[in-house]
Write an enzyme that holds these catalytic residues in place. Sequence first.
Site, short mmCIF file in Angstrom:
data_model
loop_
_atom_site.label_atom_id
_atom_site.label_comp_id
_atom_site.label_asym_id
_atom_site.label_seq_id
_atom_site.Cartn_x
_atom_site.Cartn_y
_atom_site.Cartn_z
N GLY A 10 39.00 38.50 38.97
CA GLY A 10 39.71 39.63 38.24
C GLY A 10 39.69 41.30 39.60
N SER A 11 40.78 41.84 39.29
CA SER A 11 41.50 42.87 39.60
C SER A 11 40.16 43.93 40.44
CB SER A 11 42.67 43.77 39.19
OG SER A 11 42.85 44.39 40.08
N SER A 12 40.46 44.29 41.55
CA SER A 12 39.09 45.04 42.11
C SER A 12 37.75 44.34 41.59
CB SER A 12 38.82 46.54 40.93
OG SER A 12 40.04 46.87 41.47
N GLY A 14 36.15 42.32 43.98
CA GLY A 14 35.64 42.40 45.16
C GLY A 14 35.90 41.45 46.26
N LYS A 15 37.35 40.84 46.27
CA LYS A 15 37.48 39.94 46.69
C LYS A 15 37.75 40.00 47.68
CE LYS A 15 41.12 38.61 43.79
NZ LYS A 15 40.84 39.59 42.95
N SER A 16 38.85 41.06 48.18
CA SER A 16 39.18 41.17 49.33
C SER A 16 38.71 41.64 50.50
CB SER A 16 40.21 42.61 49.06
OG SER A 16 42.04 42.19 48.68
N ASP A 36 48.32 39.60 46.37
CA ASP A 36 48.46 40.84 46.55
C ASP A 36 49.77 40.41 48.12
OD1 ASP A 36 47.59 42.10 44.54
OD2 ASP A 36 45.73 43.33 46.06
#
Length: 173
Positions: A10-12, A14-16, A36
């Site tokens: 999900g968003s935020s 920690g994937k990036s 993104d």
Amino acid sequence: MTQVIVLNGGSSSGKSGIARCLQAVLPEPWLTLGVDTLISAMPAAVDEGITFAPDGGVDVGSGFQRIEDAWMAGVAAMVRAGARVIIDDAFLGGAASQERWRSALGGLDVLWVGVRCDGAVAAGRETARGDRVSGMAEAQAEVVHRGVVYDFEVDTTSHEALACAKEIAARVG
């Protein structure tokens, strides 16, 4: 030999951060491409594109999906041409989203990684970032994992991106 690492969360979640750490710890060069990246490359007006609701909901239309299909095919072509790629995505459609990637990446060696994070923790990160619609992290925390099959999962609720990246790197063949 692993050619693609797909990070889904999900968003935020920690994937990036994990993707950047993977680039640092993996011995070969890896490109990072994410949803993104696609969204920022798209023109502002796409018929039946993507909309972000004030409550954090995301609505993806057929126009977005057509562009995304072409982008997925392009990412797969880069891998087939010799690039190693880390995909940073949020499977809003759960298993159906994974199936679209499976189709595009057919014949490639893919490591499927679930990136989990408690919704409240992700919501706190979302607020700190300030670049996301409030509520998106909480809304996506579980839905992106529904029906998705992983080779491995990490949880960033209490683990740093580097530690998660090292766990993932240990599974890259």
